[in-house]
Design a protein around this motif. Structure first.
Motif, mmCIF file in Angstrom:
data_model
loop_
_atom_site.group_PDB
_atom_site.id
_atom_site.type_symbol
_atom_site.label_atom_id
_atom_site.label_comp_id
_atom_site.label_asym_id
_atom_site.label_seq_id
_atom_site.Cartn_x
_atom_site.Cartn_y
_atom_site.Cartn_z
ATOM 1 N N ALA A 256 0.831 -1.203 0.000
ATOM 2 C CA ALA A 256 0.000 0.000 0.000
ATOM 3 C C ALA A 256 0.868 1.257 0.000
ATOM 4 C CB ALA A 256 -0.928 -0.007 1.221
ATOM 5 N N ASP A 257 1.955 1.235 0.769
ATOM 6 C CA ASP A 257 2.873 2.382 0.779
ATOM 7 C C ASP A 257 3.421 2.642 -0.621
ATOM 8 O OD1 ASP A 257 2.735 2.850 3.571
ATOM 9 O OD2 ASP A 257 4.188 1.259 3.932
ATOM 10 N N ARG A 258 3.793 1.579 -1.322
ATOM 11 C CA ARG A 258 4.356 1.740 -2.655
ATOM 12 C C ARG A 258 3.310 2.242 -3.643
ATOM 13 N NH1 ARG A 258 9.330 -0.723 -3.806
ATOM 14 N NH2 ARG A 258 10.330 -1.660 -1.994
ATOM 15 N N ALA A 259 2.059 1.792 -3.465
ATOM 16 C CA ALA A 259 1.000 2.299 -4.334
ATOM 17 C C ALA A 259 0.783 3.793 -4.111
ATOM 18 C CB ALA A 259 -0.292 1.526 -4.078
ATOM 19 N N ILE A 260 0.808 4.214 -2.839
ATOM 20 C CA ILE A 260 0.656 5.640 -2.520
ATOM 21 C C ILE A 260 1.840 6.430 -3.068
ATOM 22 C CG2 ILE A 260 0.585 7.304 -0.613
ATOM 23 C CD1 ILE A 260 -0.941 5.128 0.987
ATOM 24 N N LEU A 261 3.042 5.871 -2.967
ATOM 25 C CA LEU A 261 4.218 6.534 -3.523
ATOM 26 C C LEU A 261 4.073 6.710 -5.033
ATOM 27 C CD1 LEU A 261 7.092 7.650 -3.401
ATOM 28 C CD2 LEU A 261 7.936 5.284 -3.487
ATOM 29 N N SER A 262 3.544 5.708 -5.722
ATOM 30 C CA SER A 262 3.357 5.811 -7.168
ATOM 31 C C SER A 262 2.363 6.912 -7.520
ATOM 32 C CB SER A 262 2.883 4.472 -7.737
ATOM 33 O OG SER A 262 3.891 3.494 -7.616
ATOM 34 N N VAL A 263 1.295 7.030 -6.708
ATOM 35 C CA VAL A 263 0.339 8.125 -6.927
ATOM 36 C C VAL A 263 1.040 9.467 -6.757
ATOM 37 C CG1 VAL A 263 -1.747 9.252 -6.054
ATOM 38 C CG2 VAL A 263 -1.663 6.756 -6.256
ATOM 39 N N GLY A 264 1.825 9.584 -5.671
ATOM 40 C CA GLY A 264 2.548 10.827 -5.444
ATOM 41 C C GLY A 264 3.515 11.142 -6.564
ATOM 42 N N ALA A 265 4.221 10.124 -7.059
ATOM 43 C CA ALA A 265 5.160 10.337 -8.163
ATOM 44 C C ALA A 265 4.427 10.807 -9.411
ATOM 45 C CB ALA A 265 5.933 9.045 -8.443
ATOM 46 N N SER A 266 3.251 10.213 -9.679
ATOM 47 C CA SER A 266 2.461 10.625 -10.836
ATOM 48 C C SER A 266 2.070 12.093 -10.725
ATOM 49 C CB SER A 266 1.201 9.765 -10.945
ATOM 50 O OG SER A 266 1.513 8.409 -11.074
ATOM 51 N N LEU A 267 1.557 12.483 -9.557
ATOM 52 C CA LEU A 267 1.083 13.853 -9.380
ATOM 53 C C LEU A 267 2.240 14.847 -9.353
ATOM 54 C CD1 LEU A 267 -1.708 13.142 -6.766
ATOM 55 C CD2 LEU A 267 -2.022 13.803 -9.139
ATOM 56 N N LEU A 268 3.378 14.452 -8.786
ATOM 57 C CA LEU A 268 4.538 15.335 -8.801
ATOM 58 C C LEU A 268 5.004 15.590 -10.228
ATOM 59 C CD1 LEU A 268 6.488 13.886 -5.762
ATOM 60 C CD2 LEU A 268 5.778 16.269 -5.984
#
Length: 494
Positions: A256-268
């Motif tokens: 779940a942490d990695r999925a959230i990180l991927s969302v953050g990377a996308s938005l960044l």
């Protein structure tokens, strides 16, 4: 040491204490085998094996259950058995007491588990192994639902924070992950939050260099001398560019942490883009992430998805930039399968799809939808991919003049699908083996037993058995083409 990954590990597990502490199961842990933290060990499945050496067939983090049918008698051999299980990475061994066989726990097994630090659980005769497997399955499903809720909440919070700039988004991501965050450019930290070290430690600089030397969307992990776990990945859509997101904290990052990180990377990546298309791309990404209605914009978009067609998985990462150029969109992702997904405004021509197929990709194109309905398009392309695999050619969603969707309201279609498939979903919930997915695959292959079995990875007789179960559950004859048609639409609208 830096480890690099092409995909995010999203595996769900539960702690061993969730099984040991289940009041419906009669399980007694052997206390002297429980080292500190043993009950926090992750369990991703409960598996029964009476093999003399099951280690070659283990994936790790299993709760292994045995009644000791082939347990050796000699202490040295028992010790070898336990050592092999530890090497196989199991989280615990459950030993079932059986009248007439092992009515008490064999002392050599207890001694070996204490020596090798393997948690040993005594399963009393009134608890069948099936009950343990079922309890683990339920706990895993509940954990998966909690993860999905956590990811969904984080998606919404991060998307809203993106409107306030890179710094606010980085801080929001740090809060969600309980970690420090750094957005790294060429030798510079562009945005940081929650105690990112400056300058970056040598181990992090090595991780950054590893990411920049690769191609495609990748992630990498390393551990600092103080035990801090660090994960880094390129920001999206600049998967091979200079901007990277790096996060670190004292505990490991789960799926779940990695999925959230991927969302953050996308938005960044989207928030940091310059140019006139940034607002439009941001709106599309926001709709896709949140699945909300009311997103501004008149353009309709299509979801293009593709699976590797007679090609090896090692070719996927290298094809990321190539796919972006061929589909004329930066909103492309590659993932295991091998598989790609892309959001486009202009649908690719059939000739383009044929050229994709010649280059190893079997692609499908969804119906045109507004940005807020992209999650529906994601469901549609899954069915189209089944159809494309069966036909071995690209598939485009029905032309507007031939489609039935315009004649049926979404609520009516969903209601029909729910009612038609309810008996199968109920059996699936009770432990039958993927009846809905079997029906979908069998219909996509026009009732072909062998091709359905090959895609599902089961024997053709298993497919026949499941189709018989489906006919009995639905009280239909699947030889009737009209019944097949109705069920195909039910699957499409579900």
């Amino acid at each position: 040491m830096t480890q690099t990954h092409d995909s995010v590990d999203s595996e769900v597990n539960v702690p061993l204490r969730a099984v040991v502490g289940n009041p419906e199961l009669a399980i007694d842990p052997v206390v002297e085998t429980l080292r500190p933290g043993a009950l926090d060990a992750p369990v991703r499945w409960a598996h029964v094996s009476e093999l003399r050496d099951p280690a070659p067939y283990l994936l790790g983090a299993e709760l292994l259950l045995t009644a000791g049918v082939n347990l050796p008698v000699e202490p040295a051999e028992v010790d070898h058995y336990v050592r092999r299980l530890v090497d196989g990475g199991i989280s615990a061994l459950g030993f079932g007491l059986t009248p007439g066989a092992h009515e008490t726990l064999p002392p050599p097994l207890r001694t070996a588990c204490v020596r090798h630090g393997l948690p040993l659980l005594v399963v009393l005769p009134r608890t069948p192994f099936l009950a343990i497997s079922q309890a683990v399955s339920v706990a895993l499903a509940e954990a998966g639902q909690r993860e999905q809720r956590r990811i969904a909440v984080a998606r919404e919070a991060l998307t809203r924070a993106a409107g306030d700039g890179l710094g606010e988004l980085a801080s929001a991501l740090a809060g969600r992950l309980r970690a420090w965050v750094a957005l790294v450019g060429v030798g510079d930290v562009l945005a940081a939050g929650h105690g990112a070290p400056s300058p970056l430690p040598a181990e992090v600089r090595e991780l950054v260099a590893t990411l920049r030397s690769g191609r495609g969307i990748r992630s990498a992990t390393t551990e600092l001398p103080d035990g801090t776990q660090v994960v880094g990945q390129p920001v999206y859509p600049q998967a091979t560019a200079s901007h990277l997101i790096v996060v670190g904290r004292g505990s490991r990052f789960d799926g779940a942490d990695r999925a959230i990180l991927s969302v953050g990377a996308s938005l960044l990546g989207l928030a940091g883009r310059a140019g006139s298309d940034a607002a439009g791309l941001g709106a599309i990404a926001t709709a896709l992430l949140l699945g909300e209605t009311g997103v501004a914009g008149e353009d309709e978009h299509r979801l293009v998805a593709g699976i590797a067609y007679r090609r090896g998985p090692d070719q996927v990462a290298a094809r990321y930039d190539w796919l972006r150029a061929r589909l004329d969109t930066p909103l492309v992702r590659t993932r295991p399968g091998p598989r790609f997904d892309a959001i486009v405004v202009e649908a690719p021509e059939i000739g383009d799809l044929d050229r994709l197929r010649a280059d190893g990709w079997l692609a499908v194109v969804s119906s045109p939808v507004p940005a807020e309905r992209l999650p529906e398009a994601a469901a549609e392309v899954e069915l189209l991919l089944k159809r494309a695999s069966a036909l071995e050619r690209p598939v485009v969603a029905e032309a507007p003049g031939l489609g039935l969707d315009a004649l049926i309201t979404p609520s009516a279609a969903a209601g029909f699908a729910a009612k038609a498939l309810a008996p199968l979903r109920e059996l699936d919930r009770k432990g039958e083996r993927e009846l809905v997915e079997t029906l979908r695959t069998w219909l996509a292959h026009h009732g072909g037993w062998d091709r359905t079995a090959a895609e599902l990875g089961v024997h053709r007789n298993s497919v026949r058995h499941r189709i018989g179960q489906i006919e009995r559950a639905l009280q239909v004859d699947l030889a009737d083409p009209e019944i097949r048609m109705r069920l195909w639409f039910a699957l499409r609208w579900s």
